[in-house]
Design a protein around this motif. Structure first.
Motif, PDB file in Angstrom:
ATOM      1  N   UNK A 132       3.359  16.233  13.997  1.00 36.76           N
ATOM      2  CA  UNK A 132       2.410  15.939  12.930  1.00 36.76           C
ATOM      3  C   UNK A 132       1.174  15.266  13.510  1.00 36.76           C
ATOM      4  N   UNK A 175      -3.023  15.800   8.309  1.00 30.92           N
ATOM      5  CA  UNK A 175      -2.850  15.068   7.056  1.00 30.92           C
ATOM      6  C   UNK A 175      -4.176  14.980   6.301  1.00 30.92           C
ATOM      7  N   UNK A 185       7.628  19.251   7.472  1.00 37.58           N
ATOM      8  CA  UNK A 185       8.211  18.496   6.366  1.00 37.58           C
ATOM      9  C   UNK A 185       9.331  19.258   5.687  1.00 37.58           C
ATOM     10  N   UNK A 243       3.869  13.658  -3.723  1.00 38.90           N
ATOM     11  CA  UNK A 243       4.442  12.564  -2.935  1.00 38.90           C
ATOM     12  C   UNK A 243       3.671  12.430  -1.622  1.00 38.90           C
ATOM     13  N   UNK A 244       3.509  13.575  -0.947  1.00 38.75           N
ATOM     14  CA  UNK A 244       2.799  13.534   0.339  1.00 38.75           C
ATOM     15  C   UNK A 244       1.403  12.964   0.161  1.00 38.75           C
ATOM     16  N   UNK A 296       1.060   9.160   0.005  1.00 41.79           N
ATOM     17  CA  UNK A 296       1.129   8.469   1.279  1.00 41.79           C
ATOM     18  C   UNK A 296      -0.097   8.761   2.139  1.00 41.79           C
ATOM     19  N   UNK A 324      -2.900   6.489   1.404  1.00 39.46           N
ATOM     20  CA  UNK A 324      -2.745   5.178   2.048  1.00 39.46           C
ATOM     21  C   UNK A 324      -3.121   5.270   3.525  1.00 39.46           C
ATOM     22  N   UNK A 325      -2.677   6.344   4.167  1.00 39.09           N
ATOM     23  CA  UNK A 325      -2.967   6.526   5.586  1.00 39.09           C
ATOM     24  C   UNK A 325      -4.466   6.674   5.810  1.00 39.09           C
ATOM     25  N   UNK A 354       3.828   4.588   6.967  1.00 38.14           N
ATOM     26  CA  UNK A 354       3.621   5.494   5.844  1.00 38.14           C
ATOM     27  C   UNK A 354       3.968   6.937   6.182  1.00 38.14           C
ATOM     28  N   UNK A 355       3.772   7.318   7.448  1.00 36.30           N
ATOM     29  CA  UNK A 355       4.196   8.661   7.847  1.00 36.30           C
ATOM     30  C   UNK A 355       5.721   8.763   7.723  1.00 36.30           C
ATOM     31  N   UNK A 367       7.686   6.926   5.820  1.00 39.68           N
ATOM     32  CA  UNK A 367       8.067   6.864   4.404  1.00 39.68           C
ATOM     33  C   UNK A 367       7.854   8.214   3.727  1.00 39.68           C
ATOM     34  N   UNK A 368       6.738   8.853   4.067  1.00 41.23           N
ATOM     35  CA  UNK A 368       6.425  10.140   3.451  1.00 41.23           C
ATOM     36  C   UNK A 368       7.513  11.160   3.788  1.00 41.23           C
ATOM     37  N   UNK A 369       7.882  11.219   5.067  1.00 37.92           N
ATOM     38  CA  UNK A 369       8.904  12.166   5.505  1.00 37.92           C
ATOM     39  C   UNK A 369      10.236  11.867   4.820  1.00 37.92           C
ATOM     40  N   UNK A 385      10.784  10.217   1.986  1.00 32.64           N
ATOM     41  CA  UNK A 385      10.756  10.488   0.552  1.00 32.64           C
ATOM     42  C   UNK A 385      10.865  11.975   0.260  1.00 32.64           C
TER      43      UNK A 385
END
Lengths: 294, 295
Positions: free
Chosen positions: A1, A6, A43, A63-64, A67, A70-71, B74-75, B77-79, B81
């Motif tokens: 990743x 992202x 993912x 969901x992705x 996050x 935030x990133x 957060x990466x 957590x994302x994975x 979740x």
């Protein structure tokens, strides 16, 4: 990743359209598509419901995105923190070596365009300037360890004689003072602060003619035109390549090889670390603590 | 800036030297060095400086590390979740501390037909989580305040001290902090992880009560030490029934007047209440209020 993946995903999610997203990101749609596909593979989930030309986020995508937002914010915060840190920084770098001030300092300053670096030549006592805080980093031909000052080796400079190829001296591998009898030199004016560092090696008892010019460029041009000699050093030598048909020959009279050191206050070590590292990189220094050392 | 660079940066910060970091990451030291230098070059700052043989973070390096950690978290957590959604875990609970974890696991086991996802995320933004619908329920040591968010006290945890029969405090009904002067107290629980313990340690330091704290690595080690000595150990009221440290010990509470109490709150988004939530909350409240302090 990858962070780039992202951010690309974020753009697609916000625009809900691959074409618009690829326009905004200045990437080809096909590479954006591939990037998204790789992310989804990693993912193990599709992030969008493809509806005709549009892309709508599904549960996984939502969901992705939560996050990734935030990133992206934290990435921006890093940029802001770094930017404001750099703006607050002012640095003073001094040397007593003319060639370093003339040739190296401009490159140092342009390597860090967003940072205010005052890099200059000085004849003043650099140890005193370090101790009173006027100077953050000094480059000198002597060590200054002690009393809270740290010195590390930077490089060894060598005085060179620039000799036109038409002159028989150009075939020597090194030149001594005695070789210079009957030669004509071009120098900057006596008392010019540009010649602080290396004492004039030209002995009055020798039969050496010296022509004085007001500045260094004039010296070089005049010497080129008239096939005269001049002194220079290894620091300046790369910048003299443009004057063709000349050779730079080491001047090996006693005391014309100088090791140079970087000095700074120990408590300022982290502040000046990046400057010190840049200088070490420039001179290919392998001694002393740098991150390039294992 | 790349994730890999941030990972490498974090590893070097944690281990404080290149050699260990490169070993842990499984990359050569030169790869690691080049990566750090590239990151420094991109931002035009120094992340580290050398003090003797050690690498130390610069001030700006510390700030970058803080955000780098958050990004890497957060990466993860994302994975995590996304994986849980795929696994059909539709009842999603987030805790700020592990305190309540054991109790929740109990509910999970008893109700395996409900797909439950429980995760502990200290310092996460629970308001964001609830507003974005990432979680149905959060349990934290502070209430979550925000538009559409309901936050209610779940229970109040108090500190207990396990006291052996041979100890002078054995007959006390409750214990005041000053009575712990010069006592030796053991535990496996770490103040950073349990707010109640952090409160206790803080209070004890403020009042300058000298206590010899001895942290043990495991509950087994704790049990062994407790058996052999007449030392005290502290535990929270949640834990009392998971500790079986032998006969002739009483669990005595710190006196309520000392106010070493920690209230936990559960919070949810009023527009998105999970159908099983009420059942969970009532189960949890009941199991947390069974505090039989053995006498």
């Amino acid at each position: 990743m990858e962070l780039a993946q992202l951010l690309q995903f974020k753009q697609i999610a916000e625009k809900e359209n691959m074409t618009q997203a690829s326009n905004n990101l200045y990437v080809a749609q096909s590479s954006l598509s591939k990037s998204l596909k790789r992310l989804e593979q990693e993912l193990s989930a599709e992030l969008f419901d493809r509806e005709g030309r549009g892309m709508r986020l599904n549960d996984y995508g939502r969901t992705a995105l939560s996050y990734v937002q935030l990133i992206a914010d934290d990435m921006e915060k890093i940029q802001e923190a770094v930017r404001s840190f750099r703006e607050e920084q002012r640095f003073s770098v001094y040397t007593s070596h003319f060639s370093i001030a003339n040739y190296v300092f401009p490159q140092l300053c342009s390597a860090y365009p967003d940072i205010c670096i005052n890099a200059s030549l000085t004849a003043y006592n650099l140890r005193a300037l370090l101790l009173d805080g006027t100077c953050d980093l000094a480059i000198t031909p002597y060590r200054m360890d002690g009393d809270g000052v740290e010195s590390t080796f930077l490089f060894t400079d060598q005085v060179l004689v620039s000799v036109p190829e038409s002159n028989p001296l150009s075939r020597l591998s090194q030149i001594d003072l005695s070789d210079l009898e009957e030669q004509t030199f071009v120098e900057t004016k006596r008392g010019n602060p540009m010649r602080i560092e290396f004492p004039n090696p030209l002995n009055k008892n020798m039969r050496i003619r010296c022509v004085y010019k007001s500045n260094l460029d004039t010296v070089y041009d005049f010497a080129q035109q008239n096939e005269y000699l001049y002194f220079t050093d290894t620091v300046a030598s790369p910048y003299l390549q443009k004057y063709g048909n000349r050779r730079l020959i080491p001047f090996t009279a006693q005391g014309y090889t100088y090791p140079f050191y970087i000095s700074f206050l120990i408590k300022s070590r982290k502040k000046v670390a990046f400057l010190a590292n840049w200088l070490r990189d420039y001179f290919g220094a392998t001694d002393g603590p740098t991150l390039s050392q294992s | 800036m790349e994730l890999k660079q941030l990972q490498y940066f974090k590893a070097v910060s944690d281990t404080k030297n290149m050699t260990d970091a490169s070993r842990i990451l499984g990359v050569s030291q030169s790869t690691l060095t080049k990566s750090i230098q590239a990151l420094e070059q991109e931002m035009q700052i120094s992340l580290f400086e050398h003090i003797g043989r050690k690498l130390v973070l610069t001030d700006i390096g510390g700030i970058v590390l803080k955000y780098a950690n958050a990004i890497l978290e957060n990466v993860e957590y994302m994975v995590s979740d996304i994986r849980s959604i795929r696994a059909g875990q539709t009842f999603r609970i987030c805790l700020s501390h592990p305190s309540v974890m054991t109790k929740l696991s109990g509910f999970e086991c008893a109700h395996s037909e409900i797909g439950i996802y429980i995760t502990v995320r200290p310092g996460a933004n629970f308001l964001y989580y609830l507003q974005k619908g990432l979680f149905d329920l959060t349990i934290s040591d502070t209430p979550v305040v925000g538009e559409g968010i309901v936050s209610k006290p779940l229970f109040t945890d108090q500190l207990l001290l396990s006291v052996p029969a041979s100890h002078c405090l054995y007959t006390c009904k409750s214990i005041f902090l000053r009575q712990l002067k010069n006592q030796t107290v053991i535990t496996t629980n770490h103040p950073e992880v349990f707010p109640l313990f952090a409160l206790f340690i803080d209070r004890v330091n403020r009042q300058n009560i000298p206590i010899d704290f001895r942290m043990q690595a495991t509950t087994y080690a704790c049990a062994e030490v407790a058996r052999k000595t007449n030392w005290l150990y502290y535990l929270s009221s949640i834990d009392w029934d998971t500790w079986d440290l032998g006969e002739n010990r009483r669990n005595i509470p710190i006196d309520p007047q000392e106010r070493i109490l920690q209230t936990y709150y559960f919070s949810y988004n009023s527009r998105q209440k999970h159908p099983e939530q009420d059942q969970l909350i009532s189960w949890l409240s009941k199991s947390l209020s069974h505090r039989k302090i053995r006498g």
